[in-house]
Design a protein around this motif. Sequence first.
Motif: not given
Length: 241
Positions: A79-95
């Motif tokens: 989810l931190g790399q491939d989520a459709a939404s940039s916001r979701i990617q940001a929430i899971f960035a380096n998670a």
Amino acid sequence: MNATSDIVQKLWGLCHVLRDDGISYLQYVTELTYLLFLKMMQETGAEETQLPEGERWGDLASKDGLEQLNFYRALLLSLGQDAASSRIQAIFANAQTAIKQPRILNKLVTSIDGLDWYSAKEEGLGDLYEGLLQKNAEEKKSGAGQYFTPRALIDCMVALMRPQPGELIQDPAAGTGGFLIAADRYIKQRTDDLFELSEADQSFQIHQALYGMELVQDAHRLLLMNLMLHGIESEVSEVNP
């Protein structure tokens, strides 16, 4: 005690489950945020458009033991790399999860699944998440108070400032988003939840009116989650020193 307060108490009780796995107060809400995001996406029906098939709450809840823990670790990375939404990617960035024991994850998933989500949605998922953030800030050991201004103080300041529709509202040290959310609420209460505004003005309020920045990545992901649950889609940036 209303349903939201009751659920916040139960969620905070799960922090003690996490502590049994050696997870600190500082990590509590971040760990819960990952799981709550997946569950709330299911409850709101947003997962069908926002999350890939096979990477949703039901997929996590259907597994058990080490398989569930390994799936969860891979899910956070994906989810931190491939989520459709940039916001979701940001929430899971380096998670990444600090949970080490499969039974701890299973306890969290089962407990979250068992909460009264119907009442939570009726009262507002944003209020539920705000309540959890406040609970964490009140715990001195968490150190989260520096990112969470007391809501009574925020409401007083917003009332004095009297933000208006069409204005650009900025918070350069947004923390978990309290000032932005209070300003948004103030405007919505005075415009029939924006319905008194033109379509163009409604779009501005939702997508552009509010802008924030936050330095700390974990606080930034809490900020994004908080804004999302309050229906705010404006940009909030993570500042890299």
